[in-house]
Design a protein around this motif. Structure first.
Motif, PDB file in Angstrom:
ATOM      1  N   GLU A  37      45.640  12.522 -14.241  1.00 56.36           N
ATOM      2  CA  GLU A  37      44.717  13.053 -15.250  1.00 56.36           C
ATOM      3  C   GLU A  37      45.461  13.554 -16.494  1.00 56.36           C
ATOM      4  O   GLU A  37      45.069  13.265 -17.624  1.00 56.36           O
ATOM      5  CB  GLU A  37      43.935  14.203 -14.604  1.00 56.36           C
ATOM      6  CG  GLU A  37      42.656  14.551 -15.309  1.00 56.36           C
ATOM      7  CD  GLU A  37      41.912  15.652 -14.553  1.00 56.36           C
ATOM      8  OE1 GLU A  37      41.899  15.640 -13.319  1.00 56.36           O
ATOM      9  OE2 GLU A  37      41.353  16.529 -15.234  1.00 56.36           O
ATOM     10  N   MET A 220      41.465   3.340 -18.513  1.00 56.20           N
ATOM     11  CA  MET A 220      40.040   3.223 -18.834  1.00 56.20           C
ATOM     12  C   MET A 220      39.386   2.127 -17.994  1.00 56.20           C
ATOM     13  O   MET A 220      38.217   2.226 -17.633  1.00 56.20           O
ATOM     14  CB  MET A 220      39.845   2.931 -20.326  1.00 56.20           C
ATOM     15  CG  MET A 220      40.194   4.084 -21.248  1.00 56.20           C
ATOM     16  SD  MET A 220      39.421   5.642 -20.805  1.00 56.20           S
ATOM     17  CE  MET A 220      37.711   5.255 -21.015  1.00 56.20           C
ATOM     18  N   LEU A 222      40.269   1.436 -14.955  1.00 57.25           N
ATOM     19  CA  LEU A 222      40.060   2.072 -13.645  1.00 57.25           C
ATOM     20  C   LEU A 222      38.811   2.946 -13.667  1.00 57.25           C
ATOM     21  O   LEU A 222      37.993   2.928 -12.739  1.00 57.25           O
ATOM     22  CB  LEU A 222      41.286   2.928 -13.280  1.00 57.25           C
ATOM     23  CG  LEU A 222      42.558   2.156 -12.908  1.00 57.25           C
ATOM     24  CD1 LEU A 222      43.776   3.075 -12.918  1.00 57.25           C
ATOM     25  CD2 LEU A 222      42.418   1.529 -11.523  1.00 57.25           C
ATOM     26  N   VAL A 223      38.674   3.718 -14.767  1.00 54.41           N
ATOM     27  CA  VAL A 223      37.514   4.609 -14.900  1.00 54.41           C
ATOM     28  C   VAL A 223      36.220   3.790 -14.932  1.00 54.41           C
ATOM     29  O   VAL A 223      35.248   4.105 -14.236  1.00 54.41           O
ATOM     30  CB  VAL A 223      37.649   5.460 -16.198  1.00 54.41           C
ATOM     31  CG1 VAL A 223      36.354   6.172 -16.512  1.00 54.41           C
ATOM     32  CG2 VAL A 223      38.774   6.467 -16.052  1.00 54.41           C
ATOM     33  N   ARG A 226      35.489   2.293 -11.475  1.00 54.60           N
ATOM     34  CA  ARG A 226      34.947   3.301 -10.541  1.00 54.60           C
ATOM     35  C   ARG A 226      33.509   3.630 -10.928  1.00 54.60           C
ATOM     36  O   ARG A 226      32.647   3.817 -10.070  1.00 54.60           O
ATOM     37  CB  ARG A 226      35.807   4.564 -10.575  1.00 54.60           C
ATOM     38  CG  ARG A 226      37.157   4.378  -9.928  1.00 54.60           C
ATOM     39  CD  ARG A 226      37.836   5.735  -9.768  1.00 54.60           C
ATOM     40  NE  ARG A 226      39.267   5.569  -9.596  1.00 54.60           N
ATOM     41  CZ  ARG A 226      40.179   5.881 -10.517  1.00 54.60           C
ATOM     42  NH1 ARG A 226      39.823   6.410 -11.656  1.00 54.60           N
ATOM     43  NH2 ARG A 226      41.459   5.687 -10.275  1.00 54.60           N
ATOM     44  N   TYR A 280      30.822   7.886 -24.431  1.00 54.65           N
ATOM     45  CA  TYR A 280      30.809   8.323 -23.031  1.00 54.65           C
ATOM     46  C   TYR A 280      31.615   9.602 -22.852  1.00 54.65           C
ATOM     47  O   TYR A 280      31.973   9.965 -21.742  1.00 54.65           O
ATOM     48  CB  TYR A 280      31.345   7.209 -22.100  1.00 54.65           C
ATOM     49  CG  TYR A 280      32.624   6.601 -22.584  1.00 54.65           C
ATOM     50  CD1 TYR A 280      33.821   7.234 -22.377  1.00 54.65           C
ATOM     51  CD2 TYR A 280      32.614   5.434 -23.316  1.00 54.65           C
ATOM     52  CE1 TYR A 280      34.983   6.712 -22.878  1.00 54.65           C
ATOM     53  CE2 TYR A 280      33.775   4.897 -23.813  1.00 54.65           C
ATOM     54  CZ  TYR A 280      34.958   5.550 -23.584  1.00 54.65           C
ATOM     55  OH  TYR A 280      36.116   5.044 -24.095  1.00 54.65           O
ATOM     56  N   ILE A 281      31.931  10.263 -23.976  1.00 54.78           N
ATOM     57  CA  ILE A 281      32.645  11.545 -23.864  1.00 54.78           C
ATOM     58  C   ILE A 281      31.807  12.657 -24.511  1.00 54.78           C
ATOM     59  O   ILE A 281      31.327  13.558 -23.830  1.00 54.78           O
ATOM     60  CB  ILE A 281      34.049  11.458 -24.507  1.00 54.78           C
ATOM     61  CG1 ILE A 281      34.905  10.454 -23.716  1.00 54.78           C
ATOM     62  CG2 ILE A 281      34.728  12.834 -24.499  1.00 54.78           C
ATOM     63  CD1 ILE A 281      36.288  10.225 -24.259  1.00 54.78           C
ATOM     64  N   LEU A 304      29.380   3.583 -20.018  1.00 53.40           N
ATOM     65  CA  LEU A 304      30.746   3.419 -19.502  1.00 53.40           C
ATOM     66  C   LEU A 304      30.869   2.227 -18.559  1.00 53.40           C
ATOM     67  O   LEU A 304      31.904   1.556 -18.534  1.00 53.40           O
ATOM     68  CB  LEU A 304      31.162   4.715 -18.779  1.00 53.40           C
ATOM     69  CG  LEU A 304      32.598   4.834 -18.332  1.00 53.40           C
ATOM     70  CD1 LEU A 304      33.544   4.721 -19.514  1.00 53.40           C
ATOM     71  CD2 LEU A 304      32.826   6.172 -17.633  1.00 53.40           C
TER      72      LEU A 304
ATOM     73  N   ARG B  50      36.004  14.225  -8.968  1.00 52.01           N
ATOM     74  CA  ARG B  50      36.495  14.507 -10.314  1.00 52.01           C
ATOM     75  C   ARG B  50      37.437  13.398 -10.779  1.00 52.01           C
ATOM     76  O   ARG B  50      37.597  13.165 -11.959  1.00 52.01           O
ATOM     77  CB  ARG B  50      37.241  15.850 -10.320  1.00 52.01           C
ATOM     78  CG  ARG B  50      37.403  16.400 -11.710  1.00 52.01           C
ATOM     79  CD  ARG B  50      38.038  17.753 -11.684  1.00 52.01           C
ATOM     80  NE  ARG B  50      39.471  17.664 -11.486  1.00 52.01           N
ATOM     81  CZ  ARG B  50      40.312  18.652 -11.742  1.00 52.01           C
ATOM     82  NH1 ARG B  50      39.846  19.803 -12.162  1.00 52.01           N
ATOM     83  NH2 ARG B  50      41.605  18.530 -11.545  1.00 52.01           N
ATOM     84  N   GLU B  51      38.055  12.715  -9.809  1.00 51.92           N
ATOM     85  CA  GLU B  51      38.990  11.652 -10.141  1.00 51.92           C
ATOM     86  C   GLU B  51      38.250  10.554 -10.907  1.00 51.92           C
ATOM     87  O   GLU B  51      37.200  10.089 -10.490  1.00 51.92           O
ATOM     88  CB  GLU B  51      39.591  11.059  -8.868  1.00 51.92           C
ATOM     89  CG  GLU B  51      40.720  10.112  -9.154  1.00 51.92           C
ATOM     90  CD  GLU B  51      41.111   9.310  -7.914  1.00 51.92           C
ATOM     91  OE1 GLU B  51      41.967   8.460  -8.027  1.00 51.92           O
ATOM     92  OE2 GLU B  51      40.527   9.561  -6.844  1.00 51.92           O
ATOM     93  N   GLY B  52      38.835  10.169 -12.033  1.00 44.59           N
ATOM     94  CA  GLY B  52      38.233   9.079 -12.781  1.00 44.59           C
ATOM     95  C   GLY B  52      37.108   9.511 -13.710  1.00 44.59           C
ATOM     96  O   GLY B  52      36.525   8.686 -14.383  1.00 44.59           O
ATOM     97  N   VAL B  54      35.827  10.542 -17.033  1.00 44.59           N
ATOM     98  CA  VAL B  54      36.469  10.407 -18.327  1.00 44.59           C
ATOM     99  C   VAL B  54      36.190  11.599 -19.233  1.00 44.59           C
ATOM    100  O   VAL B  54      36.922  11.883 -20.155  1.00 44.59           O
ATOM    101  CB  VAL B  54      36.049   9.076 -18.988  1.00 44.59           C
ATOM    102  CG1 VAL B  54      34.637   9.130 -19.499  1.00 44.59           C
ATOM    103  CG2 VAL B  54      36.998   8.700 -20.093  1.00 44.59           C
ATOM    104  N   SER B  55      35.157  12.332 -18.951  1.00 44.47           N
ATOM    105  CA  SER B  55      34.906  13.526 -19.766  1.00 44.47           C
ATOM    106  C   SER B  55      34.471  14.660 -18.850  1.00 44.47           C
ATOM    107  O   SER B  55      34.209  14.450 -17.670  1.00 44.47           O
ATOM    108  CB  SER B  55      33.805  13.255 -20.793  1.00 44.47           C
ATOM    109  OG  SER B  55      32.536  13.376 -20.200  1.00 44.47           O
TER     110      SER B  55
END
Lengths: 329, 103
Positions: A37, A220, A222-223, A226, A280-281, A304, B50-52, B54-55
């Motif tokens: 992270e 990103m 990976l994010v 997921r 997405y933030i 996302l 929480r892993e992954g 993005v915000s």
């Protein structure tokens, strides 16, 4: 048509997009690959500083002109207006409630700075210059869409945004979120220090940029992978169609605006990318505060899980090819 | 060792609400509380981590505070309007503390 496909195909096999695809594939295959992270945060800080700084230097070199002011104004207007198109399209394609549709729509007027950075980098790699002030347009487009979403929500369900209206801290949080502060701050540092400032830190700001972006997009990917896995239960055919159709509508709006403004080919690609991307933030955080009754997994899955990977893999190459056809001749 | 009765309030709430809940607790006169990051869990929307994320929008935080029973109502009156519409859990349990003057 052949050259359009050739250009799109060429952009698809850049290291940046392939890194993203690697992350996406790894997450979908349930690999344990992960970026810590804190490292991901550091990578994003580096990218935002670098892109803002270089934009500022570019503006310092070329000076202010009326196109800059008009581009900012156009960006703000598009950010206000795109959620209304998104809302209508969502009501047409999905059976989301009006409140959920308003929350999703807000994401599509705002922007994804990572998509913007990726597009800037692909342009740079292709040797296509773009107006440096597009960084400022990106920053200006982040917040207005949130107001449109709140208006749509208030119309859909009176009283739903009372809490937000009484929360003066919300707009301050949106306008002063860390990404915007760093992007705009580094833009002004670049503008003040100009080429001399850039040459002082060039080896840090310019040379490692693409490598860092590859690692960041791996994360990103990976994010997003997921997110896609987690979103299975939420993603309807209509929402997936919306997640792909809306960025194309946004990109065409951006293309029209860029042509009207007389932006360069690179600037046109960036304007199209900004209009095509979805936040997405910043917006999800704002929606959690302002519209807590809206389902977060719907808007995060759409922006996302669908639109972000679509833009990075297919969208940017398509926008580049369209801009080349429309502007580059 | 003499022990004193107290209440332990635990509020798990969405991370974007952290500042607002902190302000509400301070306004309720709660001077001592702890905020912890939540790693993940499972709820009505299924398993999450929480892993992954993005915000902060998808994250959760846990507030823990221990206070005298007579101050519990004030705290809950301030906190509940914020918590009511958001994803999370509010629990109140009895506990014993050794240094009553600190609560």
């Amino acid at each position: 048509m052949e050259s359009f496909l050739a250009l799109a195909g060429q952009n698809l096999i850049s290291p940046i997009i392939l890194s993203f695809a690697l992350g996406l594939g790894a997450a979908l295959a349930r690999s344990d690959l992960s970026v810590p992270e804190a490292a991901a945060k550091a990578l994003s800080l580096y990218l935002l500083f670098s892109i803002g700084f270089k934009g500022g230097v570019s503006v310092a070199a070329h000076g202010f002109d009326t196109t800059l002011a008009l581009s900012l104004l156009t960006g703000v207007l598009l950010s206000f207006l795109l959620p209304f198109i998104a809302f209508a399209l969502l009501r047409l394609l999905t059976n989301l409630s009006a409140l959920d549709a308003a929350a999703v729509a807000g994401h599509y007027g705002s922007i994804s700075i990572v998509t913007f950075v990726a597009a800037s980098s692909v342009l740079q790699g292709s040797g296509i210059p773009a107006e440096g002030y597009m960084v400022a347009v990106a920053a200006a487009m982040e917040a207005p869409a949130i107001l449109s979403a709140l208006w749509l929500a208030a119309r859909a369900k009176p009283g739903s945004t009372d809490e937000a209206r009484h929360d003066g801290g919300l707009m301050r949080e949106i306008l002063l979120n860390g990404s915007i502060v760093l992007l705009v701050g580094s833009f002004f540092i670049g503008m003040i220090t100009g080429q001399k400032g850039l040459s002082e830190i060039e080896s840090f700001i310019v040379a490692p940029f693409k490598g860092v972006l590859c690692l960041f997009l791996l994360d990103m990917g990976l994010v997003a992978g997921r997110g896609l896995r987690a979103a299975r239960g939420v993603l309807s055919t209509g929402l997936v169609a919306f997640g792909i159709l809306m960025p194309l509508i946004g990109a065409v709006s951006g293309l029209g605006a860029a042509l009207a403004l007389g932006l360069s080919e690179g600037g046109t690609v960036l304007m199209m990318t900004l209009c095509a991307s979805a936040s997405y933030i910043a917006v999800p955080a704002a929606m959690r505060v302002a519209l807590p009754e809206a389902n977060p997994s719907v808007y995060l899955s759409a922006s996302l899980g669908i639109t972000f990977p679509f833009n990075l893999t297919l969208g940017i190459p398509v926008y580049m090819a369209l801009a080349a056809a429309a502007v580059g001749g | 060792m003499e022990m004193h009765k107290a209440k332990r309030v635990e509020i798990i709430i969405e991370a974007p609400m952290e500042r607002r809940l902190t302000e509400a607790l301070v306004a309720a006169g709660v001077t001592g509380f702890t905020i912890l990051p939540v790693l993940g869990g499972s709820g009505r929307s299924g398993v999450w981590s929480r892993e992954g994320q993005v915000s902060r929008a998808g994250g959760m935080v846990a507030f823990i505070c221990i206070l005298k029973e007579e101050r519990l109502d004030t705290l809950l009156k301030r906190a509940m309007p914020l918590v009511a519409h958001h994803i999370g859990v509010v629990s109140v349990t009895d506990c014993d503390v050794m240094r009553a003057e600190r609560f």
